[in-house]
Design a protein around this motif. Structure first.
Motif, PDB file in Angstrom:
ATOM      1  N   ILE A 108       0.842  -1.212   0.000  1.00 48.12           N
ATOM      2  CA  ILE A 108       0.000   0.000   0.000  1.00 48.12           C
ATOM      3  C   ILE A 108       0.879   1.266   0.000  1.00 48.12           C
ATOM      4  O   ILE A 108       1.743   1.421   0.858  1.00 48.12           O
ATOM      5  N   ASP A 109       0.666   2.135  -0.979  1.00 45.25           N
ATOM      6  CA  ASP A 109       1.408   3.395  -1.044  1.00 45.25           C
ATOM      7  C   ASP A 109       0.784   4.448  -0.138  1.00 45.25           C
ATOM      8  O   ASP A 109       1.468   5.273   0.454  1.00 45.25           O
ATOM      9  N   LEU A 110      -0.539   4.402  -0.076  1.00 46.10           N
ATOM     10  CA  LEU A 110      -1.237   5.426   0.715  1.00 46.10           C
ATOM     11  C   LEU A 110      -2.591   4.877   1.148  1.00 46.10           C
ATOM     12  O   LEU A 110      -3.295   4.239   0.361  1.00 46.10           O
ATOM     13  N   ALA A 111      -2.928   5.080   2.409  1.00 46.65           N
ATOM     14  CA  ALA A 111      -4.233   4.653   2.909  1.00 46.65           C
ATOM     15  C   ALA A 111      -4.969   5.896   3.398  1.00 46.65           C
ATOM     16  O   ALA A 111      -4.497   6.577   4.306  1.00 46.65           O
ATOM     17  N   GLU A 112      -6.094   6.220   2.756  1.00 50.21           N
ATOM     18  CA  GLU A 112      -6.846   7.432   3.131  1.00 50.21           C
ATOM     19  C   GLU A 112      -8.060   7.023   3.952  1.00 50.21           C
ATOM     20  O   GLU A 112      -8.946   6.335   3.452  1.00 50.21           O
ATOM     21  N   MET A 113      -8.109   7.509   5.166  1.00 49.79           N
ATOM     22  CA  MET A 113      -9.245   7.199   6.041  1.00 49.79           C
ATOM     23  C   MET A 113     -10.389   8.149   5.717  1.00 49.79           C
ATOM     24  O   MET A 113     -10.245   9.365   5.826  1.00 49.79           O
ATOM     25  N   MET A 114     -11.530   7.604   5.269  1.00 50.69           N
ATOM     26  CA  MET A 114     -12.642   8.466   4.875  1.00 50.69           C
ATOM     27  C   MET A 114     -13.777   8.425   5.890  1.00 50.69           C
ATOM     28  O   MET A 114     -14.855   8.947   5.648  1.00 50.69           O
ATOM     29  N   SER A 142     -16.195   5.965   7.119  1.00 50.21           N
ATOM     30  CA  SER A 142     -16.801   4.632   7.073  1.00 50.21           C
ATOM     31  C   SER A 142     -15.972   3.671   6.231  1.00 50.21           C
ATOM     32  O   SER A 142     -16.141   2.465   6.292  1.00 50.21           O
ATOM     33  N   GLU A 143     -15.078   4.217   5.421  1.00 48.79           N
ATOM     34  CA  GLU A 143     -14.258   3.346   4.586  1.00 48.79           C
ATOM     35  C   GLU A 143     -12.839   3.902   4.432  1.00 48.79           C
ATOM     36  O   GLU A 143     -12.577   5.054   4.793  1.00 48.79           O
ATOM     37  N   ILE A 144     -11.979   3.039   3.890  1.00 51.24           N
ATOM     38  CA  ILE A 144     -10.589   3.468   3.659  1.00 51.24           C
ATOM     39  C   ILE A 144     -10.303   3.320   2.173  1.00 51.24           C
ATOM     40  O   ILE A 144     -10.675   2.321   1.556  1.00 51.24           O
ATOM     41  N   TYR A 145      -9.684   4.344   1.589  1.00 53.90           N
ATOM     42  CA  TYR A 145      -9.230   4.229   0.206  1.00 53.90           C
ATOM     43  C   TYR A 145      -7.780   3.771   0.229  1.00 53.90           C
ATOM     44  O   TYR A 145      -6.940   4.399   0.868  1.00 53.90           O
ATOM     45  N   LEU A 146      -7.503   2.659  -0.489  1.00 49.49           N
ATOM     46  CA  LEU A 146      -6.130   2.151  -0.560  1.00 49.49           C
ATOM     47  C   LEU A 146      -5.557   2.464  -1.942  1.00 49.49           C
ATOM     48  O   LEU A 146      -6.182   2.172  -2.958  1.00 49.49           O
ATOM     49  N   TYR A 147      -4.404   3.077  -1.963  1.00 48.02           N
ATOM     50  CA  TYR A 147      -3.727   3.387  -3.234  1.00 48.02           C
ATOM     51  C   TYR A 147      -2.501   2.484  -3.335  1.00 48.02           C
ATOM     52  O   TYR A 147      -1.718   2.395  -2.379  1.00 48.02           O
ATOM     53  N   TYR A 148      -2.334   1.831  -4.473  1.00 48.29           N
ATOM     54  CA  TYR A 148      -1.189   0.944  -4.661  1.00 48.29           C
ATOM     55  C   TYR A 148      -0.963   0.742  -6.149  1.00 48.29           C
ATOM     56  O   TYR A 148      -1.747   1.213  -6.976  1.00 48.29           O
ATOM     57  N   GLN A 149       0.125   0.030  -6.476  1.00 51.27           N
ATOM     58  CA  GLN A 149       0.444  -0.253  -7.871  1.00 51.27           C
ATOM     59  C   GLN A 149       0.284  -1.741  -8.112  1.00 51.27           C
ATOM     60  O   GLN A 149       0.672  -2.560  -7.262  1.00 51.27           O
ATOM     61  N   PHE A 150      -0.283  -2.089  -9.268  1.00 53.56           N
ATOM     62  CA  PHE A 150      -0.355  -3.501  -9.634  1.00 53.56           C
ATOM     63  C   PHE A 150      -0.368  -3.598 -11.159  1.00 53.56           C
ATOM     64  O   PHE A 150      -1.054  -2.824 -11.831  1.00 53.56           O
ATOM     65  N   GLY A 151       0.413  -4.543 -11.668  1.00 51.96           N
ATOM     66  CA  GLY A 151       0.468  -4.737 -13.123  1.00 51.96           C
ATOM     67  C   GLY A 151       0.887  -3.468 -13.851  1.00 51.96           C
ATOM     68  O   GLY A 151       0.461  -3.207 -14.964  1.00 51.96           O
ATOM     69  N   ASP A 157      -7.609  -2.586   9.635  1.00 55.29           N
ATOM     70  CA  ASP A 157      -6.540  -1.656   9.968  1.00 55.29           C
ATOM     71  C   ASP A 157      -5.403  -1.812   8.956  1.00 55.29           C
ATOM     72  O   ASP A 157      -4.508  -2.631   9.135  1.00 55.29           O
ATOM     73  N   VAL A 158      -5.475  -1.049   7.885  1.00 58.04           N
ATOM     74  CA  VAL A 158      -4.430  -1.114   6.863  1.00 58.04           C
ATOM     75  C   VAL A 158      -3.694   0.219   6.833  1.00 58.04           C
ATOM     76  O   VAL A 158      -4.328   1.273   6.870  1.00 58.04           O
ATOM     77  N   LYS A 159      -2.370   0.121   6.805  1.00 54.10           N
ATOM     78  CA  LYS A 159      -1.575   1.362   6.803  1.00 54.10           C
ATOM     79  C   LYS A 159      -0.624   1.375   5.626  1.00 54.10           C
ATOM     80  O   LYS A 159      -0.428   0.356   4.959  1.00 54.10           O
TER      81      LYS A 159
END
Lengths: 283, 369
Positions: free
Chosen positions: B306-312, B314-323, B336-338
């Motif tokens: 995970i590059d960045l986890a944005e706490m919103m 009720s939910e969390i936005y996870l930013y990452y790279q794939f493919g 609990d993702v950081k």
């Protein structure tokens, strides 16, 4: 340290005020002479300048108003008619032209704009001869019409209106009026004109004052005493018979001539000051 | 009857730029249609053509059964709410609202009745004597609506009416406009670049790009069955993830491979794509972190740091790279993702979108509405 700074500040303020007072004196002194001299008679004036007013104010006024050769009352009436007429026509039609060039897209829009701007660069004196001949051909010599009708085409006023309209009239307002069922002319009269009120006020004042003071064209057109405007009357009084020449009367006539302008300026100075920045800043 | 119908309408400006190449659009009577798209997509031009403020270069435009190509705006029986509200600044609220009726020479009592009724509905009664300058943004917006309402138009046109309002007021006005549509029972055409407004208000949404309609459908269909990558990417926030994937044959069905992730799909349309690349689209909320989903997914797994986890909230936005692509996932905030954590995410195999790489058109969606 602080004290010296404060002292310097006070000295600077005094200096600035002195300069401004001197400049104000230069500007206002002539008006003072004019008003003082209008209260003195011919001989007193010839003797030299005095700071104190004389006692001949009413006498001078009486002389001016009752001179059969100088119809002051009709002069004021003529000047008022011509100035008000010019102010109304110049502002209304310039606003109309500015609106036309702003709101509509047509083929010769740019050339039309350039043509109007070209007229702006033409001094009155250059076209005066042609204008007088035209007036003659139209049988309008010695009438007041040619003194205010040409104000319909006032390029300088148009340019001011055009700048103002660009800054303060969103096209959406015009479109809203069209959708509301307004005719094109109705849109101009009922929506655009009221929005342009501040610009119209400023230009009305300027045109009024300018026309009030115009001497050149009226002198070429008007010969009948009863149709003369104030500037011609003043000139004719100055060139009057040497034996009857009365400086007190001349000063009084000039005073009478500038009173309406001073009143207009005092009443509307708020608009004039605001008008300088008009069009530059959007609210 | 106030349906609106565009038949092969073309709009070319004087400088030769064509903004609408060939528009065919049918809006039903009493429908709330939202025209949506990025700026410059021709949505406002389309609306202005309905209003008559923009001429039509080619084609026909009908309002009801009437051809209106050359009918002046005032004779089209439409009302428009502008983005800037376009209230007459020198008139009071009452005058602004009554102006059109006065021009129509409507009797005074009737004008009075209509203005007061509109003011009551829009809660503007205390402000009838004020000038627009003395009103707040929301109140001005309501006056603009009221001005349109009193005319009882056949068609209501709204050009980004909420874009000048703050976020809270915008939500409030959104529901007010929707309620107004229900009450008035007239055709509404609404232009916006905000997909949330489009999704929440429209009966049908017309997504446009460069003057061409990309898809014209009900909101659910746009979201669940986008016709192409543009619609898929435009509708939904955060936007859909796109991954280039290789198609392989796998028994009866097919297998889409992106790096180590192998997703089984059974889409008949993929037969022509074996050995080629397609674009796999997955919405952020369709990538699951729940343990049971991850376990059940087999090789269809996305593993990433995970590059960045944005706490919103009720939910969390996870930013990452794939493919080789930037990805976003939306997971419930109880996890609990950081930043820096390694996670496994399982795509919902029922909700995948597959697009042709060249034409960007949907090959087939695995989801049925």
């Amino acid at each position: 340290m602080r004290e010296t700074k404060e002292k310097r500040g006070v000295a600077f303020t005094i200096f600035v005020h002195m300069v401004l007072i001197f400049l104000a004196f230069l500007c206002l002194f002539f008006f003072y002479i004019l008003i003082i001299n209008s209260t003195r008679d011919h001989y007193q004036i010839q003797k030299g300048f005095s700071f104190l007013p004389g006692t001949h104010f009413m006498e001078n006024l009486h002389n001016v108003l009752n001179d059969a050769n100088i119809p002051v009352v009709s002069g004021i009436k003529n000047s008022l008619l011509v100035s008000v007429g010019a102010a109304v026509l110049a502002t209304y039609f310039s606003a109309l032209t500015a609106y036309g060039l702003y709101a509509y897209d047509f083929k010769l829009k740019k050339p039309a704009f350039i043509f109007i701007m070209l007229i702006l660069s033409m001094p009155t004196q250059v076209s005066a001869l042609g204008f007088v001949r035209l007036v003659e051909k139209m049988n309008m010599m010695n009438t007041l019409w040619p003194l205010f009708l040409p104000s319909i085409a006032a390029p300088a006023v148009f340019y001011f209106m055009y700048s103002y309209i660009q800054a303060s009239l969103p096209m959406e307002l015009v479109e809203a009026a069209r959708m509301d069922g307004c005719s094109e002319f109705g849109t101009f009269n009922r929506i655009v004109l009221p929005i342009m009120k501040p610009a119209i006020a400023v230009q009305a004042i300027f045109t009024f004052v300018q026309t009030w003071n115009t001497y050149f064209i009226p002198a070429l057109i008007i010969s009948d005493n009863s149709k003369k405007t104030l500037p011609i009357l003043i000139a004719s009084l100055r060139s009057a018979d040497f034996l009857k020449f009365d400086m007190g009367k001349v000063y009084m006539l000039i005073t009478v001539a500038i009173v309406p302008i001073i009143i207009v300026y005092l009443l509307l100075s708020r608009f004039i000051v605001a008008g300088v920045t008009l069009g530059g800043v959007k609210e | 009857m106030a349906s609106i119908s565009f038949k092969h309408v073309v709009k070319t400006y004087d400088n030769g730029v064509t903004v609408i190449p060939d528009l065919n659009l049918d809006i039903n009577d009493k429908e709330f249609v939202v025209l949506v798209g990025p700026s410059g997509c021709g949505k406002s031009t389309t609306l202005r053509m309905i209003a008559g403020l923009e001429s039509i270069s080619e084609g026909d435009l009908y309002i009801g059964d009437r051809l209106v190509n050359d009918v002046a705006p005032k004779n089209r029986d439409i009302a428009m709410v502008f983005q800037s509200y376009a209230l007459y600044p020198h008139m009071t609220v009452y005058k602004n609202m009554s102006f059109a009726l006065e021009l129509k020479k409507t009797p005074k009592e009737e004008i009075d009745k209509k203005v007061h009724e509109a003011a009551r509905i829009l809660e503007l009664e205390p402000y009838l004597d004020r000038k627009p300058k003395a009103l707040s943004g929301g109140q001005r917006q309501r006056v603009a609506l009221g001005r349109a309402m009193v005319r009882d138009p056949e068609v209501f046109l709204l050009d980004e009416p909420l874009s000048n309002l703050d976020a809270k007021l915008r939500t409030e006005m959104r529901s007010q406009i929707a309620a107004l549509h229900k009450r008035l029972q007239t055709t509404f055409v609404y232009v916006t670049h905000d997909q949330t407004e489009a999704m929440t208000m429209g009966d049908r949404i017309c997504v446009m790009k460069e003057g061409v309609i990309q898809q014209f459908d009900i909101p659910q269909k746009l979201y669940n069955k986008p016709d192409n990558m543009f619609v898929a990417g435009f509708i939904g926030s955060p936007q859909m993830n796109f991954l280039p994937a290789l198609v392989e044959k796998a028994g009866e069905g097919f297998m889409l491979s992106v790096d180590s992730c192998r997703v089984p799909v059974s889409v008949a349309g993929l037969a022509d794509y074996v050995g080629k690349e397609v674009i796999l689209g997955i919405r952020p909320e369709d990538l699951h972190i729940e343990a049971d989903m991850v376990e059940a997914s087999g090789h269809a797994l996305i593993e990433a740091r995970i590059d960045l986890a944005e706490m919103m909230g009720s939910e969390i936005y996870l930013y990452y790279q794939f493919g080789g692509q930037k990805m976003i996932s939306r997971i419930p905030s109880k996890y609990d993702v950081k930043e820096g954590d390694r996670v496994c995410l399982a795509p919902d195999l029922e909700k995948l979108h597959i697009f042709d790489k060249d034409t960007e058109k949907a090959i087939h969606q695995t989801l049925s509405v």
